[in-house]
Motif scaffolding. Structure first.
Motif, PDB file in Angstrom:
ATOM      1  N   ASP A 112       8.999   4.177  12.162  1.00 29.31           N
ATOM      2  CA  ASP A 112      10.521   3.464  11.729  1.00 29.31           C
ATOM      3  C   ASP A 112      10.422   1.851  11.281  1.00 29.31           C
ATOM      4  OD1 ASP A 112      11.928   5.826  11.532  1.00 29.31           O
ATOM      5  OD2 ASP A 112      12.662   5.507  13.679  1.00 29.31           O
ATOM      6  N   CYS A 113       9.236   1.491  11.453  1.00 33.64           N
ATOM      7  CA  CYS A 113       8.602  -0.107  10.972  1.00 33.64           C
ATOM      8  C   CYS A 113       8.414   0.063   9.455  1.00 33.64           C
ATOM      9  CB  CYS A 113       7.722  -0.419  11.841  1.00 33.64           C
ATOM     10  SG  CYS A 113       7.962  -0.702  13.403  1.00 33.64           S
ATOM     11  N   GLN A 114       8.620  -1.144   8.660  1.00 35.62           N
ATOM     12  CA  GLN A 114       8.599  -1.238   7.478  1.00 35.62           C
ATOM     13  C   GLN A 114       6.887  -1.206   7.102  1.00 35.62           C
ATOM     14  OE1 GLN A 114      10.328  -3.980   4.379  1.00 35.62           O
ATOM     15  NE2 GLN A 114       8.720  -5.353   4.938  1.00 35.62           N
ATOM     16  N   SER A 115       6.079  -2.030   8.044  1.00 34.09           N
ATOM     17  CA  SER A 115       4.755  -1.964   7.669  1.00 34.09           C
ATOM     18  C   SER A 115       3.846  -1.146   8.962  1.00 34.09           C
ATOM     19  CB  SER A 115       4.048  -3.225   7.506  1.00 34.09           C
ATOM     20  OG  SER A 115       4.697  -3.966   6.542  1.00 34.09           O
ATOM     21  N   ALA A 143       1.455  11.576   7.390  1.00 34.49           N
ATOM     22  CA  ALA A 143       2.694  12.460   7.326  1.00 34.49           C
ATOM     23  C   ALA A 143       4.014  12.028   8.158  1.00 34.49           C
ATOM     24  CB  ALA A 143       2.352  13.845   7.915  1.00 34.49           C
ATOM     25  N   LYS A 144       3.721  11.512   9.204  1.00 32.68           N
ATOM     26  CA  LYS A 144       4.754  10.949  10.047  1.00 32.68           C
ATOM     27  C   LYS A 144       5.398   9.785   9.535  1.00 32.68           C
ATOM     28  CE  LYS A 144       4.891  13.230  14.157  1.00 32.68           C
ATOM     29  NZ  LYS A 144       6.219  13.722  14.736  1.00 32.68           N
ATOM     30  N   ALA A 145       4.616   8.932   8.816  1.00 32.61           N
ATOM     31  CA  ALA A 145       5.060   7.640   8.154  1.00 32.61           C
ATOM     32  C   ALA A 145       6.318   8.136   6.881  1.00 32.61           C
ATOM     33  CB  ALA A 145       4.152   6.794   7.561  1.00 32.61           C
ATOM     34  N   GLN A 146       5.688   9.189   6.413  1.00 32.39           N
ATOM     35  CA  GLN A 146       6.351   9.775   5.012  1.00 32.39           C
ATOM     36  C   GLN A 146       7.713  10.172   5.650  1.00 32.39           C
ATOM     37  OE1 GLN A 146       3.519  12.412   4.102  1.00 32.39           O
ATOM     38  NE2 GLN A 146       2.990  11.475   1.917  1.00 32.39           N
ATOM     39  N   GLN A 147       7.723  10.484   6.784  1.00 29.53           N
ATOM     40  CA  GLN A 147       8.983  11.202   7.532  1.00 29.53           C
ATOM     41  C   GLN A 147      10.054  10.156   7.914  1.00 29.53           C
ATOM     42  OE1 GLN A 147       7.701  14.052  10.303  1.00 29.53           O
ATOM     43  NE2 GLN A 147       6.498  15.094   8.733  1.00 29.53           N
ATOM     44  N   GLY A 148       9.337   8.845   8.116  1.00 29.06           N
ATOM     45  CA  GLY A 148      10.088   7.900   8.685  1.00 29.06           C
ATOM     46  C   GLY A 148      10.494   6.990   7.724  1.00 29.06           C
ATOM     47  N   LYS A 174       7.213   1.374   4.542  1.00 35.96           N
ATOM     48  CA  LYS A 174       7.286   0.968   3.130  1.00 35.96           C
ATOM     49  C   LYS A 174       5.839   0.656   2.547  1.00 35.96           C
ATOM     50  CE  LYS A 174      11.638   1.663   2.644  1.00 35.96           C
ATOM     51  NZ  LYS A 174      12.119   3.191   2.277  1.00 35.96           N
ATOM     52  N   GLN A 175       4.893   0.211   3.720  1.00 34.16           N
ATOM     53  CA  GLN A 175       3.453  -0.155   3.417  1.00 34.16           C
ATOM     54  C   GLN A 175       2.621   0.464   4.478  1.00 34.16           C
ATOM     55  OE1 GLN A 175       2.918  -4.316   4.725  1.00 34.16           O
ATOM     56  NE2 GLN A 175       1.816  -4.626   2.749  1.00 34.16           N
ATOM     57  N   ILE A 176       1.540   1.018   4.035  1.00 38.06           N
ATOM     58  CA  ILE A 176       0.373   1.359   5.177  1.00 38.06           C
ATOM     59  C   ILE A 176      -0.869   0.541   4.775  1.00 38.06           C
ATOM     60  CG2 ILE A 176      -1.205   3.171   5.676  1.00 38.06           C
ATOM     61  CD1 ILE A 176       1.021   5.280   4.914  1.00 38.06           C
ATOM     62  N   ILE A 177      -1.339  -0.181   5.857  1.00 32.12           N
ATOM     63  CA  ILE A 177      -2.748  -0.703   5.689  1.00 32.12           C
ATOM     64  C   ILE A 177      -3.695  -0.211   6.721  1.00 32.12           C
ATOM     65  CG2 ILE A 177      -3.800  -3.186   6.117  1.00 32.12           C
ATOM     66  CD1 ILE A 177      -1.008  -4.188   5.780  1.00 32.12           C
ATOM     67  N   LEU A 178      -4.478   0.473   5.950  1.00 30.43           N
ATOM     68  CA  LEU A 178      -5.798   1.007   6.607  1.00 30.43           C
ATOM     69  C   LEU A 178      -6.713   0.220   7.126  1.00 30.43           C
ATOM     70  CD1 LEU A 178      -7.263   3.736   7.743  1.00 30.43           C
ATOM     71  CD2 LEU A 178      -7.925   3.983   5.282  1.00 30.43           C
ATOM     72  N   VAL A 193      -7.180 -10.980  10.912  1.00 33.56           N
ATOM     73  CA  VAL A 193      -5.612 -11.236  11.212  1.00 33.56           C
ATOM     74  C   VAL A 193      -4.902 -11.768  10.118  1.00 33.56           C
ATOM     75  CG1 VAL A 193      -3.913 -12.182  12.779  1.00 33.56           C
ATOM     76  CG2 VAL A 193      -5.831 -11.176  13.771  1.00 33.56           C
ATOM     77  N   SER A 194      -5.157 -12.919   9.785  1.00 31.82           N
ATOM     78  CA  SER A 194      -4.848 -13.797   8.700  1.00 31.82           C
ATOM     79  C   SER A 194      -4.380 -12.759   7.443  1.00 31.82           C
ATOM     80  CB  SER A 194      -5.528 -14.967   8.431  1.00 31.82           C
ATOM     81  OG  SER A 194      -5.454 -15.848   9.332  1.00 31.82           O
ATOM     82  N   CYS A 195      -5.627 -11.959   7.133  1.00 29.22           N
ATOM     83  CA  CYS A 195      -5.622 -11.163   5.758  1.00 29.22           C
ATOM     84  C   CYS A 195      -4.267 -10.294   6.204  1.00 29.22           C
ATOM     85  CB  CYS A 195      -6.886 -10.261   5.712  1.00 29.22           C
ATOM     86  SG  CYS A 195      -8.100 -11.418   5.150  1.00 29.22           S
ATOM     87  N   ILE A 196      -4.276  -9.594   7.220  1.00 28.55           N
ATOM     88  CA  ILE A 196      -3.253  -8.484   7.463  1.00 28.55           C
ATOM     89  C   ILE A 196      -1.925  -9.242   7.336  1.00 28.55           C
ATOM     90  CG2 ILE A 196      -2.344  -6.632   9.051  1.00 28.55           C
ATOM     91  CD1 ILE A 196      -5.307  -6.486  10.180  1.00 28.55           C
ATOM     92  N   THR A 197      -1.674 -10.256   8.234  1.00 23.44           N
ATOM     93  CA  THR A 197      -0.478 -10.960   7.991  1.00 23.44           C
ATOM     94  C   THR A 197       0.019 -11.359   6.829  1.00 23.44           C
ATOM     95  OG1 THR A 197      -1.433 -13.179   8.847  1.00 23.44           O
ATOM     96  CG2 THR A 197      -0.581 -11.903  10.436  1.00 23.44           C
ATOM     97  N   HIS A 198      -0.825 -11.842   5.869  1.00 24.16           N
ATOM     98  CA  HIS A 198      -0.321 -12.340   4.654  1.00 24.16           C
ATOM     99  C   HIS A 198      -0.093 -10.874   3.782  1.00 24.16           C
ATOM    100  CE1 HIS A 198      -2.029 -16.358   5.267  1.00 24.16           C
ATOM    101  NE2 HIS A 198      -1.463 -16.675   4.237  1.00 24.16           N
ATOM    102  N   LEU A 199      -0.867  -9.645   4.112  1.00 23.14           N
ATOM    103  CA  LEU A 199      -0.419  -8.448   2.999  1.00 23.14           C
ATOM    104  C   LEU A 199       0.809  -8.072   3.600  1.00 23.14           C
ATOM    105  CD1 LEU A 199      -3.992  -6.821   3.107  1.00 23.14           C
ATOM    106  CD2 LEU A 199      -2.737  -7.688   1.245  1.00 23.14           C
ATOM    107  N   ILE A 200       1.192  -8.089   4.986  1.00 18.72           N
ATOM    108  CA  ILE A 200       2.550  -7.743   5.598  1.00 18.72           C
ATOM    109  C   ILE A 200       3.541  -8.243   4.743  1.00 18.72           C
ATOM    110  CG2 ILE A 200       4.013  -7.551   7.599  1.00 18.72           C
ATOM    111  CD1 ILE A 200       1.253  -6.981   9.143  1.00 18.72           C
ATOM    112  N   ALA A 201       3.252  -9.772   4.621  1.00 16.95           N
ATOM    113  CA  ALA A 201       4.509 -10.527   4.103  1.00 16.95           C
ATOM    114  C   ALA A 201       4.618 -10.225   2.606  1.00 16.95           C
ATOM    115  CB  ALA A 201       4.043 -12.062   4.181  1.00 16.95           C
ATOM    116  N   ASN A 202       3.489  -9.312   1.957  1.00 19.46           N
ATOM    117  CA  ASN A 202       3.630  -9.143   0.478  1.00 19.46           C
ATOM    118  C   ASN A 202       3.180  -7.435   0.257  1.00 19.46           C
ATOM    119  OD1 ASN A 202       3.437 -12.000  -1.148  1.00 19.46           O
ATOM    120  ND2 ASN A 202       2.078 -12.020   0.758  1.00 19.46           N
ATOM    121  N   VAL A 203       4.282  -6.698   0.427  1.00 22.00           N
ATOM    122  CA  VAL A 203       4.208  -5.373   0.322  1.00 22.00           C
ATOM    123  C   VAL A 203       3.882  -4.776  -0.876  1.00 22.00           C
ATOM    124  CG1 VAL A 203       5.908  -3.099   0.826  1.00 22.00           C
ATOM    125  CG2 VAL A 203       5.909  -5.278   2.386  1.00 22.00           C
TER     126      VAL A 203
END
Length: 274
Positions: free
Chosen positions: A69-72, A97-102, A105-109, A194-204
């Protein structure tokens, strides 16, 4: 929970906990998952919400998980390919599949530069992959699952991780001969990923495949010699000159992520970090 500042981390281990700490400092609501009680306690001690999630999910699992139920949603589970596991794509598919049901808005693999197995020279996100290798096919399948999800998706092809409690000088046991000493080292510091991921989270709105690796272009022989000495250890043994291949292997180029995100890598020269 403010959905616009909420992040779920699937597989909240060494990297996930460092990310969680940074996000909590930035006032995000963070949910981290793990399987063991020890790791769940570590996540809780950071100030994040901990949830026990074991993959692959049982068919009868009807539990409700806050992380979906989180955005990212950050997927940081290890493929375990070296252990002979082949269910990595299945696990990714279940998470998606769980993310699609929740409310995701953003998935980062968090993928791996092992996807470039079998390649030589400079490799970029557009380099043709050697799909004759099972591990390459497996990692690519996982990527395709997130990109076919209908959710904004990013796959980070991450080089070998180093940082606190993962010092390169400790990577090799005494008496083991290091292969391919002339091959390039492809690594990235925990703080930079960590910096890469945090910047991506801020730019969905950002999507696509991105390499994440330091710009350092140095051989294994040179780097791990310095890494061992930096810890006061005996440098690892290498293949003898007569058997050392001149092939330098692959070098992972990460220019694309640097052009998209507005930040500088802090540890591009990992020799200086040693």
């Amino acid at each position: 929970m403010n959905i616009n500042k909420s992040v779920g981390i699937i597989g909240c281990g060494w990297l996930g906990q460092a990310l969680a700490s940074q996000l909590l400092q930035n006032n995000y609501y963070v949910v981290g998952t793990a399987t063991s009680l020890e790791r769940l306690a570590q996540i809780s001690s950071l100030g994040a919400i901990s949830e026990q999630l074991t993959l692959p999910l049982e068919l009868a699992d009807k539990n409700s998980y806050q992380c979906f139920d989180c955005q990212s949603l950050i997927i940081a589970i290890t493929p375990q390919l070296r252990s002979g596991k082949v269910d990595y794509p299945k696990k990714i598919a279940q998470v998606v599949a769980k993310a699609q049901q929740g409310k995701v808005k953003q998935i980062i693999l968090i993928n791996s530069t092992a996807i470039y197995g079998g390649l030589k020279g400079d490799v970029t996100e557009t380099s043709p992959l050697d799909l004759s290798q099972p591990k390459v096919e497996t990692l690519l399948e996982a990527e395709n699952i997130i990109f076919n999800s209908g959710i904004h998706a990013v796959s980070l092809r991450v080089a070998g991780l180093v940082g606190p409690n993962r010092l390169p000088g400790n990577f090799f046991k005494p008496g083991l001969s290091l292969k391919e000493p002339n091959a390039y080292v492809n690594l990235i510091h925990q703080a930079d990923i960590v910096s890469c991921i945090t910047h991506l989270i801020a730019n969905v709105e950002i999507t696509g495949v991105y390499n994440v690796a330091s710009a350092m272009k140095v051989s294994k022989l040179e780097f791990y010699h310095k890494a061992a000495l930096s810890l006061g250890k005996t440098p690892p043994e290498f293949e003898t000159p007569n058997t050392m291949p001149t092939n330098k292997g692959k070098f992972v180029v990460s220019n694309k992520i640097r052009q998209v995100l507005p930040f500088q890598f802090k540890y591009d020269d990992l020799q200086a970090w040693l």
